[in-house]
Scaffold this motif. Structure first.
Motif: not given
Length: 189
Positions: A75-78, A95-98, A102-106
C-alpha cells in the motif's frame, strides 16, 4: 462550554450510529482490498488536506500493522512525495497530481482509494477516471451524496454527514475497520 462539548460528542455518536447501517458497504470495500492484495496487487490512497493525512494514515496501517504483527502489505499514499506533487502541480496543474502518479505506478488489478469530503475533488476525479481506463479498481470515500466521485468510482461509501470534520472522523473509522478486516482475512486473528 461543557454543554457545547457534550452536544458535539452526542452528535458524533449519532453519526456513528447512522454509519452502522453501512456495514455491508464497509464489508464490500474490505473484500475489494483483500482481493487486491491477495492477487499480488497494491492499494493506492489519495486525498487533499485532512484526507491526504488520512490517506497516509491508512497506507501506514497496511504497510506497518494495524493490530496484528504480520508481513507488510502493498500500500502507498500518493500524497507524500513533495517533489512529485510540486513538479507535477507546477508543470501540468494541480488537478493532475494524482493521475500523473497513477500513470507511472498503477497497474491493472491495483486499487485506488480516493478520500474527499465533498466527493468533487477534481484531482481525485481525474485519477479515478484514468484508473478505470487503466484497469485499476476504484473506491471512493466521500460525504453524503458522494459528489462526482460517486459517478466515476466503481464503489462509493458516502458517509452520512455534510460536515467536513464529521466526514473525516467517519472516514478514518471506516478505514480502520477495513484494515482490521483485511488483516484478519489474509493473516488470521
Amino acid at each position: 462550554m461543557s454543554e457545547y462539548i457534550r452536544n458535539q460528542i452526542l452528535g458524533i455518536a449519532d453519526n456513528f450510529k447512522a454509519l452502522a447501517s453501512m456495514a455491508g458497504d464497509i464489508e464490500q470495500v474490505a473484500r475489494i482490498c483483500t482481493d487486491t492484495l491477495k492477487s499480488g496487487n497494491k492499494i493506492m490512497f489519495c486525498g487533499n488536506g485532512g484526507s491526504a493525512a488520512d490517506s497516509q494514515h491508512l497506507a501506514a496501517e497496511l504497510v506497518g500493522r494495524y493490530k496484528l504483527n504480520r508481513p507488510a502489505m502493498n500500500a502507498l499514499a500518493l500524497t507524500v512525495d513533495t517533489s512529485i506533487l510540486t513538479a507535477v502541480g507546477n508543470d501540468y496543474g494541480y488537478e493532475t497530481v494524482f493521475s500523473r502518479q497513477l500513470e507511472g505506478v498503477g497497474r491493472p488489478g491495483d486499487l485506488l482509494v480516493g478520500l474527499s469530503t465533498s466527493g468533487n475533488s477534481r484531482n481525485i476525479v481525474l485519477a479515478m477516471e484514468l484508473a478505470r481506463r487503466m484497469g485499476v479498481r476504484t473506491v471512493a470515500l466521500t460525504g453524503r451524496g458522494g459528489g462526482e466521485m460517486k459517478e466515476v468510482a466503481e464503489f462509493c461509501i458516502a458517509v452520512p454527514s455534510d460536515a467536513t470534520n464529521n466526514i473525516q472522523e467517519m472516514h478514518i473509522a471506516v478505514g480502520h475497520l477495513v484494515c482490521e478486516l483485511v488483516e484478519r482475512e489474509i493473516y488470521g486473528g
